[in-house]
Motif scaffolding. Structure first.
Motif, PDB file in Angstrom:
ATOM      1  N   VAL A 156       0.703  -1.195   0.067  1.00  0.00           N
ATOM      2  CA  VAL A 156       0.056  -0.037  -0.104  1.00  0.00           C
ATOM      3  C   VAL A 156       0.807   1.379  -0.035  1.00  0.00           C
ATOM      4  O   VAL A 156       1.846   1.189   0.880  1.00  0.00           O
ATOM      5  CB  VAL A 156      -0.875   0.061   1.298  1.00  0.00           C
ATOM      6  N   GLY A 157       0.639   2.232  -0.848  1.00  0.00           N
ATOM      7  CA  GLY A 157       1.299   3.342  -1.107  1.00  0.00           C
ATOM      8  C   GLY A 157       0.954   4.369  -1.864  1.00  0.00           C
ATOM      9  O   GLY A 157      -0.024   4.171  -2.839  1.00  0.00           O
ATOM     10  N   ALA A 158       1.254   5.488  -1.746  1.00  0.00           N
ATOM     11  CA  ALA A 158       0.745   6.836  -2.639  1.00  0.00           C
ATOM     12  C   ALA A 158       1.006   6.445  -3.860  1.00  0.00           C
ATOM     13  O   ALA A 158       2.087   5.795  -4.101  1.00  0.00           O
ATOM     14  CB  ALA A 158       1.113   8.126  -1.956  1.00  0.00           C
ATOM     15  N   PRO A 159       0.543   6.921  -5.048  1.00  0.00           N
ATOM     16  CA  PRO A 159       0.691   6.950  -6.305  1.00  0.00           C
ATOM     17  C   PRO A 159       2.004   7.716  -6.536  1.00  0.00           C
ATOM     18  O   PRO A 159       2.443   8.659  -5.901  1.00  0.00           O
ATOM     19  CB  PRO A 159      -0.290   7.902  -7.119  1.00  0.00           C
ATOM     20  N   GLY A 160       2.993   6.951  -7.150  1.00  0.00           N
ATOM     21  CA  GLY A 160       4.453   7.584  -7.588  1.00  0.00           C
ATOM     22  C   GLY A 160       5.373   7.008  -6.358  1.00  0.00           C
ATOM     23  O   GLY A 160       6.398   7.361  -6.354  1.00  0.00           O
ATOM     24  N   VAL A 161       4.983   6.218  -5.386  1.00  0.00           N
ATOM     25  CA  VAL A 161       5.918   5.842  -4.423  1.00  0.00           C
ATOM     26  C   VAL A 161       6.674   4.824  -4.497  1.00  0.00           C
ATOM     27  O   VAL A 161       7.579   4.402  -3.917  1.00  0.00           O
ATOM     28  CB  VAL A 161       5.087   5.576  -2.953  1.00  0.00           C
ATOM     29  N   GLY A 162       6.391   4.155  -5.727  1.00  0.00           N
ATOM     30  CA  GLY A 162       7.200   3.006  -6.100  1.00  0.00           C
ATOM     31  C   GLY A 162       6.802   1.527  -5.657  1.00  0.00           C
ATOM     32  O   GLY A 162       7.699   0.546  -5.727  1.00  0.00           O
ATOM     33  N   LYS A 163       5.418   1.312  -5.615  1.00  0.00           N
ATOM     34  CA  LYS A 163       4.967  -0.198  -5.330  1.00  0.00           C
ATOM     35  C   LYS A 163       5.222  -0.684  -6.444  1.00  0.00           C
ATOM     36  O   LYS A 163       5.633  -2.102  -6.239  1.00  0.00           O
ATOM     37  CB  LYS A 163       3.449  -0.016  -5.220  1.00  0.00           C
TER      38      LYS A 163
END
Length: 267
Positions: A12-19
């Motif tokens: 889980v992570g914000a858009p652009g965080v590198g998931k």
């Protein structure tokens, strides 16, 4: 490296965080971990004109959102196809993740008249699959909300939810520096992965462009929406004792921490 128990993971992570980067690295480092992507499953079903794919395509063409029921049915059938579910007949051949899709070419899709039925339909993770390392997967694209997570729990309980945390300003700088070669999808970043010739693709020499949504105004709106939906989602997994947070300024800083914790839990 052999896993000692099954890993059922979401990032889980914000858009652009590198998931996406972290997913690829985890899958490469731990071969027993397989990818199950709701987006890939949707595209496969639409492409192959399955009953579910036809229904999804109609929804998307009219601008609607694919319902939780349909996504859950998609995931349920994929898990059943792999033989990991108990309580449903093992005839589910609907779709597959990337890497398995080729093996499904020519295989009939079995949905029948029950397309509108409850996607859970009594299915649960089998006792063997619940602990079998071979039944390990990284689920991408779902769940995105606490309500979705609760419904997914009834089929397959996630046992490691990773929250990737990177400061907003760092992500914003990363996104504003991103350039794309649209025909191929190749992505460059003027900060840490620049093209050999500024503004042009390394392979074709064609011009690079910035995506219309790679602006601060658009990203702030996406980030706010993510925070609103992710907070209850993370709280859900925290209450279950499976939430783990990792902080870092870059993917290269985050990856070693991710590997170490994964190994501590599952190796």
């Amino acid at each position: 490296m052999r896993l000692r128990r099954a890993a059922r993971v979401i990032l889980v992570g914000a858009p652009g965080v590198g998931k996406g980067t972290q997913s690829e690295r985890l899958l490469r480092r731990f071969p027993q971990l397989s990818a199950i992507s709701s987006g890939d499953l949707l595209r496969h079903n639409v492409k192959n004109r399955t009953p579910l794919g036809i229904k999804v395509e109609k929804t998307m063409k009219t601008g609607g959102l694919v319902s939780d029921d349909l996504i859950l049915r998609l995931i349920t059938n994929e898990l059943g196809r792999r033989g990991w579910l108990f309580g449903r007949p093992n005839v589910m051949t609907l779709s597959s993740s990337v890497g398995d899709a080729a093996s499904l070419e020519g295989v009939p899709d079995t949905f029948g008249p029950g397309l509108e039925a409850d996607p859970l339909a009594g299915a649960t993770l089998s006792r063997q699959a619940s602990e079998d390392p071979a039944a390990s997967f990284l689920l991408d694209g779902f769940p995105r909300t606490a309500a979705q997570a609760k419904r997914l729990d009834d089929i397959v309980p996630i046992n490691w939810a990773v929250s990737i945390q990177t400061p907003f300003d760092v992500i914003m700088e990363r996104i504003s520096s991103r350039w794309v070669h649209e025909p191929s999808g190749r992505v460059y970043n003027t900060t840490f992965h620049p093209p050999k010739v500024p503004g042009f693709d390394d392979i074709t020499g064609e011009p690079l462009v910035q995506r219309a949504d790679d602006t601060e105004e658009v990203y702030r709106a996406r980030f706010q929406k993510f925070q609103e939906t992710s907070e209850p989602l993370l709280e859900h997994y925290a209450k279950k004792g499976v939430l783990w947070e990792v902080h870092g300024m870059s993917s290269d800083e985050i990856s070693p921490k991710l590997y170490q914790e994964f190994e501590r839990r599952f190796l």
